[in-house]
Design a protein around this motif. Structure first.
Motif, PDB file in Angstrom:
ATOM      1  N   TRP A 155      33.184  45.143  44.095  1.00 46.71           N
ATOM      2  CA  TRP A 155      34.499  45.053  44.737  1.00 46.71           C
ATOM      3  C   TRP A 155      35.598  45.502  43.783  1.00 46.71           C
ATOM      4  CZ3 TRP A 155      37.497  39.947  45.958  1.00 46.71           C
ATOM      5  CH2 TRP A 155      38.551  40.217  46.845  1.00 46.71           C
ATOM      6  N   VAL A 156      35.587  44.974  42.572  1.00 42.36           N
ATOM      7  CA  VAL A 156      36.544  45.373  41.541  1.00 42.36           C
ATOM      8  C   VAL A 156      35.772  45.610  40.249  1.00 42.36           C
ATOM      9  CG1 VAL A 156      38.502  44.636  40.125  1.00 42.36           C
ATOM     10  CG2 VAL A 156      38.495  44.165  42.580  1.00 42.36           C
ATOM     11  N   SER A 157      36.002  46.758  39.642  1.00 39.54           N
ATOM     12  CA  SER A 157      35.271  47.136  38.431  1.00 39.54           C
ATOM     13  C   SER A 157      35.795  46.380  37.216  1.00 39.54           C
ATOM     14  CB  SER A 157      35.398  48.645  38.202  1.00 39.54           C
ATOM     15  OG  SER A 157      34.963  48.994  36.911  1.00 39.54           O
ATOM     16  N   SER A 158      34.881  45.984  36.334  1.00 38.90           N
ATOM     17  CA  SER A 158      35.259  45.273  35.115  1.00 38.90           C
ATOM     18  C   SER A 158      35.781  46.203  34.030  1.00 38.90           C
ATOM     19  CB  SER A 158      34.065  44.485  34.572  1.00 38.90           C
ATOM     20  OG  SER A 158      33.017  45.360  34.197  1.00 38.90           O
ATOM     21  N   THR A 159      35.628  47.502  34.210  1.00 39.14           N
ATOM     22  CA  THR A 159      36.054  48.457  33.185  1.00 39.14           C
ATOM     23  C   THR A 159      37.278  49.274  33.574  1.00 39.14           C
ATOM     24  OG1 THR A 159      34.388  50.000  34.044  1.00 39.14           O
ATOM     25  CG2 THR A 159      33.787  48.679  32.124  1.00 39.14           C
ATOM     26  N   SER A 161      39.278  48.054  36.733  1.00 35.11           N
ATOM     27  CA  SER A 161      39.977  47.251  37.744  1.00 35.11           C
ATOM     28  C   SER A 161      40.122  47.992  39.068  1.00 35.11           C
ATOM     29  CB  SER A 161      41.357  46.775  37.247  1.00 35.11           C
ATOM     30  OG  SER A 161      41.837  45.698  38.012  1.00 35.11           O
ATOM     31  N   HIS A 162      39.391  49.094  39.226  1.00 32.36           N
ATOM     32  CA  HIS A 162      39.415  49.797  40.505  1.00 32.36           C
ATOM     33  C   HIS A 162      38.845  48.908  41.597  1.00 32.36           C
ATOM     34  CE1 HIS A 162      37.339  52.388  43.588  1.00 32.36           C
ATOM     35  NE2 HIS A 162      38.581  52.824  43.673  1.00 32.36           N
ATOM     36  N   ARG A 163      39.548  48.872  42.716  1.00 31.27           N
ATOM     37  CA  ARG A 163      39.141  48.087  43.877  1.00 31.27           C
ATOM     38  C   ARG A 163      38.641  49.038  44.950  1.00 31.27           C
ATOM     39  NH1 ARG A 163      43.460  44.476  47.381  1.00 31.27           N
ATOM     40  NH2 ARG A 163      42.023  43.672  48.984  1.00 31.27           N
ATOM     41  N   CYS A 164      37.371  48.882  45.305  1.00 35.42           N
ATOM     42  CA  CYS A 164      36.823  49.783  46.316  1.00 35.42           C
ATOM     43  C   CYS A 164      37.329  49.385  47.700  1.00 35.42           C
ATOM     44  CB  CYS A 164      35.297  49.792  46.263  1.00 35.42           C
ATOM     45  SG  CYS A 164      34.506  48.287  46.862  1.00 35.42           S
ATOM     46  N   ASP A 165      37.266  50.323  48.624  1.00 37.60           N
ATOM     47  CA  ASP A 165      37.684  50.096  50.002  1.00 37.60           C
ATOM     48  C   ASP A 165      36.498  49.498  50.760  1.00 37.60           C
ATOM     49  OD1 ASP A 165      38.489  50.180  52.646  1.00 37.60           O
ATOM     50  OD2 ASP A 165      39.382  52.180  52.505  1.00 37.60           O
ATOM     51  N   LEU A 166      36.395  48.172  50.731  1.00 37.20           N
ATOM     52  CA  LEU A 166      35.240  47.508  51.322  1.00 37.20           C
ATOM     53  C   LEU A 166      35.084  47.816  52.809  1.00 37.20           C
ATOM     54  CD1 LEU A 166      34.987  43.903  49.829  1.00 37.20           C
ATOM     55  CD2 LEU A 166      33.459  45.838  49.452  1.00 37.20           C
ATOM     56  N   GLU A 167      36.184  47.811  53.530  1.00 32.06           N
ATOM     57  CA  GLU A 167      36.093  48.019  54.978  1.00 32.06           C
ATOM     58  C   GLU A 167      35.480  49.387  55.287  1.00 32.06           C
ATOM     59  OE1 GLU A 167      38.951  47.865  58.950  1.00 32.06           O
ATOM     60  OE2 GLU A 167      39.669  47.056  57.044  1.00 32.06           O
ATOM     61  N   ARG A 168      35.949  50.396  54.592  1.00 33.56           N
ATOM     62  CA  ARG A 168      35.429  51.745  54.823  1.00 33.56           C
ATOM     63  C   ARG A 168      33.964  51.856  54.410  1.00 33.56           C
ATOM     64  NH1 ARG A 168      37.370  57.009  51.380  1.00 33.56           N
ATOM     65  NH2 ARG A 168      36.182  58.600  52.519  1.00 33.56           N
ATOM     66  N   LEU A 169      33.625  51.300  53.242  1.00 38.77           N
ATOM     67  CA  LEU A 169      32.266  51.415  52.723  1.00 38.77           C
ATOM     68  C   LEU A 169      31.283  50.638  53.591  1.00 38.77           C
ATOM     69  CD1 LEU A 169      33.054  51.057  48.927  1.00 38.77           C
ATOM     70  CD2 LEU A 169      32.124  53.092  50.037  1.00 38.77           C
ATOM     71  N   VAL A 170      31.650  49.444  53.988  1.00 39.06           N
ATOM     72  CA  VAL A 170      30.742  48.637  54.812  1.00 39.06           C
ATOM     73  C   VAL A 170      30.537  49.285  56.180  1.00 39.06           C
ATOM     74  CG1 VAL A 170      30.459  46.414  55.972  1.00 39.06           C
ATOM     75  CG2 VAL A 170      31.217  46.490  53.580  1.00 39.06           C
ATOM     76  N   ALA A 171      31.593  49.847  56.749  1.00 39.96           N
ATOM     77  CA  ALA A 171      31.451  50.523  58.040  1.00 39.96           C
ATOM     78  C   ALA A 171      30.446  51.671  57.938  1.00 39.96           C
ATOM     79  CB  ALA A 171      32.808  51.042  58.509  1.00 39.96           C
ATOM     80  N   HIS A 172      30.515  52.424  56.839  1.00 34.41           N
ATOM     81  CA  HIS A 172      29.563  53.516  56.640  1.00 34.41           C
ATOM     82  C   HIS A 172      28.154  52.963  56.461  1.00 34.41           C
ATOM     83  CE1 HIS A 172      28.011  57.409  55.315  1.00 34.41           C
ATOM     84  NE2 HIS A 172      27.393  56.749  54.341  1.00 34.41           N
ATOM     85  N   GLY A 173      28.033  51.884  55.694  1.00 30.27           N
ATOM     86  CA  GLY A 173      26.719  51.301  55.465  1.00 30.27           C
ATOM     87  C   GLY A 173      26.060  50.796  56.729  1.00 30.27           C
TER      88      GLY A 173
END
Length: 379
Positions: A155-159, A161-173
């Motif tokens: 969801w958020v990278s530790s290196t 702090s990029h926050r992925c677009d969960l809604e878009r990614l989950v819809a594709h998945g």
């Protein structure tokens, strides 16, 4: 400028360990209650300890909007992922791909690399673009084909702090028919998260960071749709609906999340983290996020003034609660962190990536002193 910051006001380590005013007192009170119960010469120990553990789980359920009987404890995100991967039927893994991003938490990649040959899946890692500090959502989607049996989203990278677009990614998945899991460790407790929006199959987190908990107090959520299909390799007496069903030939998995328990639960981390979760439950969560955003904006302007290369998204809607910058090679990250520490300022680095995360104890004066000190260190 003062020589050193006042204790806590320049504390910037919420990506590692969260703090709040009164934490030590709360933690001592909670552990004193545990000690009093555990050392008592009576039969009340397990009732107290397991009740505290359940309270910990229930508070976590409220944080991520998880239904009853869908969350349990785990030592950390790595052990939690191992438990879930080992419980999935072959149809999701054997001959399939498991998809992760290069900027996932490395421990999870280490685990998956080792599990791939034994469980018969191919680990596919979506790479960073040349010179980039986070994996783009577009690249992850391009790699996410019907051959992917399971995708793990950071969801958020530790290196970065990029926050992925969960809604878009989950819809594709969902279109690909994959099992979808999320690691929410770096933003849980700061950014709102709901296991139903978008709906995921499992979620992993610790309680260490914005939740201000202790080591070992991890949690896993598994969707009630997926739980019946799961048969964990690691199982024991607590995997049953009735732990006291001790017939050697009568083992039967619990119908709910309890099937992901195994031996006697390691409850002390949950008991130790419970005071922090109780504290968090009383807070204005929108105010916590607003405070972080206000101080992050000051840091961001200061980084620009110092000509430090930003390694995080500039848009706050695309990042977690941290800001990272890439230090020039002539300034070793460890030396910069040491110089800040000498001034009472607490941050850390991963190689040449300097990481700073302002939280509830951090003040505007502390952030301003951080920037002044950083200016003197960088020249």
């Amino acid at each position: 400028m003062r020589d050193t910051a006042e204790p806590g006001e320049a504390y910037l380590l919420y990506h590692s360990i969260g703090q709040y005013s009164g934490k030590a007192t709360d933690l001592k009170r909670g552990m004193d209650a545990f000690c009093d119960s555990w050392a008592a010469c009576d039969d009340g120990q397990w009732g107290f300890v397991l009740g505290q553990r359940q309270r910990f789980i229930d508070l976590w359920r409220g944080i991520v909007n998880a239904p009853e009987d869908t969350m349990t404890t785990t030592e950390n995100v790595t052990s939690g992922l191992a438990s879930i991967i080992g419980a999935l039927p072959d149809k999701y893994l054997k001959g399939k791909q498991v998809l992760v991003a290069e900027d996932c938490f490395p421990s999870l990649h280490f685990l998956l690399t080792g599990l791939a040959p034994r469980l018969g899946f191919t680990l596919r890692t979506v790479p960073l673009r040349q010179g980039a500090t986070w994996v783009e959502d577009e690249d992850f989607i391009d790699a996410w084909t019907p051959e992917v049996g399971l995708a793990l989203l950071t969801w958020v990278s530790s290196t970065s702090s990029h926050r992925c677009d969960l809604e878009r990614l989950v819809a594709h998945g969902r279109e690909m028919g994959s099992v979808i899991g999320t690691d929410i460790t770096q933003a849980a407790g700061l950014l709102p998260y709901d296991v139903h929006a978008p709906e995921v199959d499992f979620t992993l987190s610790t309680s260490l960071k914005w939740m201000c908990g202790t080591p070992g107090a991890g949690v896993i959520y598994v969707s009630p749709r997926l739980i019946p299909e799961c048969h964990p390799d690691l199982r024991g007496w607590f995997s049953q609906d009735n732990p006291f069903s001790w017939g050697l030939d009568a083992f039967e998995f619990a119908t709910g999340i309890r099937r992901f328990d195994h031996g006697t639960p390691a409850s002390v981390p949950a008991v130790a983290s419970l005071p922090a979760l109780e504290w968090y439950n009383r807070q204005d969560h929108a105010a916590i996020l607003s405070h972080n955003r206000e101080l992050s904006a000051i840091l961001l302007d200061g980084f620009d003034d110092l000509n430090l290369r930003l390694a995080s998204p500039r848009d706050p809607d695309q990042r977690g609660g941290s800001l990272m910058v890439t230090l020039p090679d002539k300034l070793p990250g460890a030396d910069v962190v040491s110089g800040l520490r000498d001034a009472g300022i607490h941050a850390d680095s991963r190689s040449q990536t300097l990481r700073m995360s302002p939280g509830v104890v951090t003040t505007r004066a502390g952030v301003e002193q951080t920037l002044e000190t950083l200016a003197s260190i960088t020249g």
